[in-house]
Design an enzyme around this catalytic site. Structure first.
Site, PDB file in Angstrom:
ATOM      1  CG  ASP A   1      -6.202  -2.307   2.691  1.00  0.00           C
ATOM      2  OD1 ASP A   1      -5.177  -2.085   3.365  1.00  0.00           O
ATOM      3  OD2 ASP A   1      -6.768  -1.444   1.994  1.00  0.00           O
TER       4      ASP A   1
ATOM      5  CB  SER B   1      -0.903  -0.004   1.233  1.00  0.00           C
ATOM      6  OG  SER B   1      -1.496   1.269   1.406  1.00  0.00           O
TER       7      SER B   1
ATOM      8  CG  HIS C   1      -3.749  -1.382  -2.002  1.00  0.00           C
ATOM      9  ND1 HIS C   1      -4.783  -2.202  -2.414  1.00  0.00           N
ATOM     10  CD2 HIS C   1      -4.285  -0.549  -1.074  1.00  0.00           C
ATOM     11  CE1 HIS C   1      -5.887  -1.884  -1.761  1.00  0.00           C
ATOM     12  NE2 HIS C   1      -5.618  -0.880  -0.946  1.00  0.00           N
TER      13      HIS C   1
ATOM     14  CG  MET D   1      -8.192   7.621   0.869  1.00  0.00           C
ATOM     15  SD  MET D   1      -7.486   7.771   2.536  1.00  0.00           S
ATOM     16  CE  MET D   1      -6.598   6.229   2.672  1.00  0.00           C
TER      17      MET D   1
ATOM     18  CG  MET E   1     -10.967   3.713   0.610  1.00  0.00           C
ATOM     19  SD  MET E   1      -9.570   3.726   1.751  1.00  0.00           S
ATOM     20  CE  MET E   1      -8.205   3.701   0.579  1.00  0.00           C
TER      21      MET E   1
ATOM     22  CG  HIS F   1      -9.039   0.478  -1.407  1.00  0.00           C
ATOM     23  ND1 HIS F   1      -8.613   0.319  -0.115  1.00  0.00           N
ATOM     24  CD2 HIS F   1     -10.407   0.431  -1.358  1.00  0.00           C
ATOM     25  CE1 HIS F   1      -9.657   0.184   0.686  1.00  0.00           C
ATOM     26  NE2 HIS F   1     -10.758   0.259  -0.050  1.00  0.00           N
TER      27      HIS F   1
ATOM     28  CG  ASP G   1      -3.972   3.114  -0.071  1.00  0.00           C
ATOM     29  OD1 ASP G   1      -4.687   2.258   0.452  1.00  0.00           O
ATOM     30  OD2 ASP G   1      -2.739   2.971  -0.224  1.00  0.00           O
TER      31      ASP G   1
ATOM     32  CG  MET H   1     -11.789  -2.196   3.923  1.00  0.00           C
ATOM     33  SD  MET H   1     -10.142  -1.782   3.323  1.00  0.00           S
ATOM     34  CE  MET H   1      -9.573  -0.623   4.571  1.00  0.00           C
TER      35      MET H   1
END
Length: 227
Positions: free
Chosen positions: A174, A9, A34, A38, A70, A68, A36, A140
């Protein structure tokens, strides 16, 4: 069962050297990276978006970006992430009212589709029909939105429940995963392992990646032997 995949990540990386950090992880044995994403709405933090992903894709040819998402309204960002070079688009089931249409949109842009559930969402929220369409399921093991949180043990049975229903599906964990928590994740049936601090903060990340992968391989061998 599907093969072990390690997906470091980038939330734990040095963002000022993101391309170099991704190359370092791939050189160390990571198959996926990965990313992330957001938005400050679905989660309180803001990280990166399509322009950053496009820069990484350009700087690291052939990278598999495990994105991912989010984000609220994940439908809005499919085209942008695809254009940026995203390989897998994993959305949160809590953020959409029509996950099946969203998966079709992701596949139309030639990305793999992932469905994520947060710690308070039961695994039964992922219906058989939805899971069959998805390429990956993400459980998660911390609350989405920031790195460095403690692993939540009560999420592990959800991995086992999903693995029992979907023996050949990629199942990702994760959050707070590292050498101390990998055993329970692997034994429950997860094969895609996201780890941030445990890998990026290690003196020899390649050794941590190898340990995580071998732990999954051994757990899978035991599961197959039982069958």
């Amino acid at each position: 069962m599907p093969p072990a995949i390690i997906s470091p990540s980038v939330l734990a990386s040095d963002f000022g050297q993101l391309t170099a950090e991704c190359k370092r992880m791939i050189k160390g044995g990571a198959q996926w990276i990965h990313m992330d994403v957001m938005d400050g709405h679905f989660v309180p933090n803001i990280t990166m978006g399509a322009p950053v992903l496009a820069s990484v894709s350009k700087g690291v040819p052939g990278i598999f970006m495990d994105c991912h998402m989010m984000v609220s309204q994940p439908e809005k960002w499919v085209n942008d992430i695809a254009d940026a070079g995203g390989s897998l688009y994993c959305f949160h089931i809590e953020a959409t009212s029509d996950p099946i249409s969203l998966i079709h949109s992701i596949h139309e842009r030639h990305m793999k589709a992932g469905v994520a559930i947060s710690p308070d969402t039961p695994s039964t929220a992922i219906s058989d029909g939805l899971a069959e369409l998805a390429d990956m399921l993400l459980v998660m093991t911390v609350y989405p939105g920031r790195g460095g949180q403690k692993f939540i043990d009560r999420c592990v049975p959800k991995v086992a429940e999903l693995r029992a229903r979907f023996p050949n599906k990629d199942i990702e964990v994760d959050g707070g995963v590292g050498p101390k928590t990998i055993d329970v994740c692997a034994q429950a049936g997860s094969n895609v392992i996201v780890a941030g601090t445990a890998i990026f903060g290690a003196e020899k990340p390649e050794e941590v990646i190898a340990t995580l992968k071998s732990t999954v391989d051994k757990a899978q061998a035991r599961i197959v032997a039982k069958d």
